[in-house]
Design a protein around this motif. Structure first.
Motif, mmCIF file in Angstrom:
data_model
loop_
_atom_site.group_PDB
_atom_site.id
_atom_site.type_symbol
_atom_site.label_atom_id
_atom_site.label_comp_id
_atom_site.label_asym_id
_atom_site.label_seq_id
_atom_site.Cartn_x
_atom_site.Cartn_y
_atom_site.Cartn_z
ATOM 1 N N TRP A 138 -5.154 0.897 -7.788
ATOM 2 C CA TRP A 138 -3.885 0.314 -7.337
ATOM 3 C C TRP A 138 -3.658 -1.036 -8.006
ATOM 4 N N SER A 146 0.859 -1.185 0.000
ATOM 5 C CA SER A 146 0.000 0.000 0.000
ATOM 6 C C SER A 146 0.893 1.232 0.000
ATOM 7 N N GLY A 198 -4.406 4.662 -1.301
ATOM 8 C CA GLY A 198 -3.738 3.381 -1.251
ATOM 9 C C GLY A 198 -4.467 2.323 -2.069
ATOM 10 N N PRO A 199 -4.393 1.079 -1.622
ATOM 11 C CA PRO A 199 -4.948 -0.035 -2.397
ATOM 12 C C PRO A 199 -6.406 0.189 -2.780
#
Length: 200
Positions: A128, A94, A123-124
């Motif tokens: 991503w 992440s 993040g994820p």
């Protein structure tokens, strides 16, 4: 002189004597009156004391940073944010991994706060995973300004940073749609200027 006349004279003498005695008893003695009159004395007047001069008020000056301080702080901010927003989705779990790489430019307190898992906004997520499949590298460009920031001091310097990112693959470089604005402050530490706060 007749007997009657003598008696009248005797009576008059007695009356005069009685009046004289009575008057002498009722009249105050001048010496006694003088001694009975209280003496009036005035209290001594204390001399006026000079007014003390007011103590000088020392002005407390807020230390101001030097140009080198500001430059060092901005360098730390730029390095911290560039590293924090440069991601490697193929190997990073992440964006928190990027913050961990940048911890050398953070204070211990901020590094501890940023060690928590990132949210899907930074993040994820679907994006991503797409970057991961494309083996993309997300690079960051940081612009630093100070419009509207509090005044710099020797203890803390505030800046506003705008971060733009690009997804770089073997085929193309694609700008990431959003620009991230961060209010950041840096403080002097034993290892130099370090980022102490980040407000998105």
């Amino acid at each position: 002189m007749s007997v009657v006349a003598r008696r009248l004279i005797a009576v008059l003498v007695v009356v005069v004597a009685v009046v004289a005695i009575a008057w002498s008893c009722s009249s105050p003695d001048p010496d006694d009156a003088a001694s009975a009159t209280p003496e009036t004395t005035s209290a001594p007047i204390a001399p006026a004391l000079p007014e003390p001069d007011p103590l000088p008020v020392e002005a407390t000056e807020i230390p101001t940073p030097t140009n080198s301080d500001a430059a060092a702080a901005e360098t730390a901010i730029r390095q911290a944010l560039t590293t924090s927003f440069t991601w490697y989705p193929s190997t990073d779990t992440s964006s928190t991994d990027a913050f961990l790489r940048a911890r050398r430019w953070f204070t211990d307190n901020l590094a501890a706060q940023l060690s928590t898992p990132a949210t899907t906004e930074r993040g994820p997520g679907t994006q991503w995973e797409q970057w991961k499949e494309e083996d993309a590298e997300i690079t960051a460009t940081v612009s630093i300004g100070c419009s509207g920031c509090p005044a710099d001091t020797a203890e803390r310097i505030y800046r506003v940073a705008e971060i733009t990112q690009s997804a770089v693959t073997s085929d193309a470089t694609v700008p990431v749609d959003s620009t991230t604005t961060v209010w950041v402050s840096a403080v002097p530490t034993a290892v130099g200027w370090s980022v102490d706060t980040l407000d998105f």
